[in-house]
Write a protein that holds these residues in place. Structure first.
Motif, PDB file in Angstrom:
ATOM      1  N   PRO A   1      44.958   9.314 -13.344  1.00 24.97           N
ATOM      2  CA  PRO A   1      45.882   9.566 -14.455  1.00 24.97           C
ATOM      3  C   PRO A   1      47.161  10.234 -13.939  1.00 24.97           C
ATOM      4  CG  PRO A   1      43.665  10.192 -15.080  1.00 24.97           C
ATOM      5  CD  PRO A   1      43.640   9.867 -13.602  1.00 24.97           C
ATOM      6  N   PRO A   2      48.341   9.761 -14.368  1.00 22.46           N
ATOM      7  CA  PRO A   2      49.603  10.266 -13.823  1.00 22.46           C
ATOM      8  C   PRO A   2      49.747  11.785 -13.843  1.00 22.46           C
ATOM      9  CG  PRO A   2      50.005   8.375 -15.188  1.00 22.46           C
ATOM     10  CD  PRO A   2      48.549   8.709 -15.349  1.00 22.46           C
ATOM     11  N   ASP A   3      49.361  12.417 -14.919  1.00 21.89           N
ATOM     12  CA  ASP A   3      49.509  13.870 -14.976  1.00 21.89           C
ATOM     13  C   ASP A   3      48.623  14.566 -13.957  1.00 21.89           C
ATOM     14  OD1 ASP A   3      51.386  13.603 -16.956  1.00 21.89           O
ATOM     15  OD2 ASP A   3      49.924  13.786 -18.578  1.00 21.89           O
ATOM     16  N   VAL A   4      47.450  14.000 -13.699  1.00 12.97           N
ATOM     17  CA  VAL A   4      46.557  14.556 -12.687  1.00 12.97           C
ATOM     18  C   VAL A   4      47.169  14.370 -11.307  1.00 12.97           C
ATOM     19  CG1 VAL A   4      44.283  14.338 -11.606  1.00 12.97           C
ATOM     20  CG2 VAL A   4      44.491  14.224 -14.093  1.00 12.97           C
ATOM     21  N   ALA A   5      47.648  13.157 -11.020  1.00 14.61           N
ATOM     22  CA  ALA A   5      48.241  12.876  -9.708  1.00 14.61           C
ATOM     23  C   ALA A   5      49.458  13.758  -9.441  1.00 14.61           C
ATOM     24  CB  ALA A   5      48.622  11.402  -9.613  1.00 14.61           C
ATOM     25  N   LEU A   6      50.301  13.937 -10.435  1.00 14.00           N
ATOM     26  CA  LEU A   6      51.476  14.800 -10.251  1.00 14.00           C
ATOM     27  C   LEU A   6      51.059  16.228  -9.923  1.00 14.00           C
ATOM     28  CD1 LEU A   6      53.819  13.505 -13.092  1.00 14.00           C
ATOM     29  CD2 LEU A   6      54.170  13.300 -10.619  1.00 14.00           C
ATOM     30  N   GLY A   7      49.880  16.622 -10.367  1.00 15.76           N
ATOM     31  CA  GLY A   7      49.398  17.972 -10.090  1.00 15.76           C
ATOM     32  C   GLY A   7      48.873  18.152  -8.685  1.00 15.76           C
ATOM     33  N   TYR A   8      48.189  17.167  -8.114  1.00  8.80           N
ATOM     34  CA  TYR A   8      47.584  17.375  -6.802  1.00  8.80           C
ATOM     35  C   TYR A   8      48.393  16.819  -5.629  1.00  8.80           C
ATOM     36  CZ  TYR A   8      45.482  12.634  -7.024  1.00  8.80           C
ATOM     37  OH  TYR A   8      45.264  11.297  -7.115  1.00  8.80           O
ATOM     38  N   LEU A   9      49.313  15.900  -5.859  1.00  6.59           N
ATOM     39  CA  LEU A   9      50.066  15.336  -4.745  1.00  6.59           C
ATOM     40  C   LEU A   9      50.921  16.363  -3.995  1.00  6.59           C
ATOM     41  CD1 LEU A   9      51.017  11.800  -6.066  1.00  6.59           C
ATOM     42  CD2 LEU A   9      49.319  12.426  -4.355  1.00  6.59           C
ATOM     43  N   PRO A  10      51.588  17.289  -4.663  1.00 11.25           N
ATOM     44  CA  PRO A  10      52.334  18.296  -3.901  1.00 11.25           C
ATOM     45  C   PRO A  10      51.432  19.122  -2.977  1.00 11.25           C
ATOM     46  CG  PRO A  10      53.065  18.278  -6.175  1.00 11.25           C
ATOM     47  CD  PRO A  10      51.841  17.407  -6.113  1.00 11.25           C
ATOM     48  N   GLY A  11      50.233  19.414  -3.422  1.00 13.04           N
ATOM     49  CA  GLY A  11      49.291  20.163  -2.581  1.00 13.04           C
ATOM     50  C   GLY A  11      48.860  19.369  -1.368  1.00 13.04           C
ATOM     51  N   ILE A  12      48.637  18.080  -1.544  1.00  9.47           N
ATOM     52  CA  ILE A  12      48.277  17.223  -0.415  1.00  9.47           C
ATOM     53  C   ILE A  12      49.434  17.159   0.578  1.00  9.47           C
ATOM     54  CG2 ILE A  12      47.826  14.832   0.264  1.00  9.47           C
ATOM     55  CD1 ILE A  12      46.193  14.550  -2.300  1.00  9.47           C
ATOM     56  N   ALA A  13      50.645  17.007   0.063  1.00 14.74           N
ATOM     57  CA  ALA A  13      51.819  16.950   0.942  1.00 14.74           C
ATOM     58  C   ALA A  13      51.991  18.254   1.716  1.00 14.74           C
ATOM     59  CB  ALA A  13      53.076  16.642   0.136  1.00 14.74           C
ATOM     60  N   GLU A  14      51.786  19.373   1.054  1.00 16.06           N
ATOM     61  CA  GLU A  14      51.907  20.674   1.724  1.00 16.06           C
ATOM     62  C   GLU A  14      50.832  20.854   2.792  1.00 16.06           C
ATOM     63  OE1 GLU A  14      53.641  24.269   2.684  1.00 16.06           O
ATOM     64  OE2 GLU A  14      54.398  22.644   1.450  1.00 16.06           O
ATOM     65  N   ALA A  15      49.603  20.479   2.478  1.00 16.16           N
ATOM     66  CA  ALA A  15      48.518  20.567   3.465  1.00 16.16           C
ATOM     67  C   ALA A  15      48.804  19.684   4.668  1.00 16.16           C
ATOM     68  CB  ALA A  15      47.196  20.175   2.812  1.00 16.16           C
ATOM     69  N   ALA A  16      49.320  18.488   4.421  1.00 17.89           N
ATOM     70  CA  ALA A  16      49.656  17.581   5.521  1.00 17.89           C
ATOM     71  C   ALA A  16      50.777  18.157   6.376  1.00 17.89           C
ATOM     72  CB  ALA A  16      50.056  16.217   4.960  1.00 17.89           C
ATOM     73  N   ARG A  17      51.757  18.804   5.741  1.00 16.11           N
ATOM     74  CA  ARG A  17      52.850  19.441   6.482  1.00 16.11           C
ATOM     75  C   ARG A  17      52.310  20.531   7.406  1.00 16.11           C
ATOM     76  NH1 ARG A  17      56.414  18.218   2.811  1.00 16.11           N
ATOM     77  NH2 ARG A  17      55.693  19.647   1.225  1.00 16.11           N
ATOM     78  N   HIS A  18      51.420  21.360   6.888  1.00 13.55           N
ATOM     79  CA  HIS A  18      50.824  22.427   7.713  1.00 13.55           C
ATOM     80  C   HIS A  18      49.991  21.848   8.850  1.00 13.55           C
ATOM     81  CE1 HIS A  18      52.122  25.861   5.410  1.00 13.55           C
ATOM     82  NE2 HIS A  18      51.656  25.327   4.288  1.00 13.55           N
ATOM     83  N   ALA A  19      49.200  20.835   8.560  1.00 11.82           N
ATOM     84  CA  ALA A  19      48.364  20.209   9.590  1.00 11.82           C
ATOM     85  C   ALA A  19      49.225  19.573  10.667  1.00 11.82           C
ATOM     86  CB  ALA A  19      47.430  19.173   8.957  1.00 11.82           C
ATOM     87  N   SER A  20      50.316  18.942  10.262  1.00 12.29           N
ATOM     88  CA  SER A  20      51.196  18.294  11.246  1.00 12.29           C
ATOM     89  C   SER A  20      51.851  19.317  12.151  1.00 12.29           C
ATOM     90  CB  SER A  20      52.279  17.489  10.514  1.00 12.29           C
ATOM     91  OG  SER A  20      51.693  16.449   9.792  1.00 12.29           O
ATOM     92  N   ALA A  21      52.231  20.445  11.586  1.00 10.64           N
ATOM     93  CA  ALA A  21      52.884  21.476  12.400  1.00 10.64           C
ATOM     94  C   ALA A  21      51.949  21.997  13.475  1.00 10.64           C
ATOM     95  CB  ALA A  21      53.352  22.619  11.496  1.00 10.64           C
TER      96      ALA A  21
END
Length: 168
Positions: free
Chosen positions: A143-163
């Protein structure tokens, strides 16, 4: 830059298109499409966590580029859709057994198959077993509202992991 909104595009000709060449797709332009605020160019192949959001800002939530070996045809044409609401329309229109990128992950398929993990292996196929698993999972994920809620967290986690990846 295009201000085209995904809802306004009625044909693929109206969708912003990054430069593409046969076989090479968009690769020759990988370092010239977007740059950081200070002007430093980003490479879409190496700086992907920074690049993909900037591509969406520059070209809009729906655009196409060439990723040969992944995309369709001689140019490797891939349509990128970064709008969860528009993506839900695509998912709903795909039919009973749609194709997904996960089906190309042959190493993961082989891993599950070699270990006799039928449930995991089913995620990489098309068919009734796959559909049953997908339907069970998508109610809580798509559901779009659910995805909008968790995608920023996934992006942030990926940024930290990449660093930290360079140190390992």
């Amino acid at each position: 830059p295009s201000s085209l909104d995904a809802r306004a595009a009625t044909t693929s000709a109206e969708i912003p298109t990054l430069p593409m060449m046969p076989v090479l797709g968009t690769i020759p332009w990988a370092k010239s499409l977007v740059s950081r605020a200070d002007g430093t160019p980003l490479d879409i192949l190496k700086d992907d966590y920074e690049t993909w959001p900037l591509l969406s800002q520059k070209y809009g939530p729906l655009y196409r580029l060439g990723l040969f070996g992944i995309g369709r045809g001689l140019y490797g044409e891939v349509f990128v859709n970064t709008c969860p609401r528009e993506h839900l329309k695509v998912v709903r229109a795909e039919g009973r057994f749609p194709f997904g990128g996960v089906q190309m992950l042959w190493p993961a398929k082989a891993h599950f198959k070699d270990r006799g993990m039928r449930g995991g292996e089913q995620l990489f196929h098309q068919g009734e077993d796959w559909r049953r698993l997908r339907l069970a999972m998508q109610r809580d994920l798509l559901p779009p509202d659910v995805a909008l809620g968790y995608l920023p967290g996934i992006a942030e986690a990926a940024r930290h992991a990449s660093a930290g990846a360079a140190r390992h």
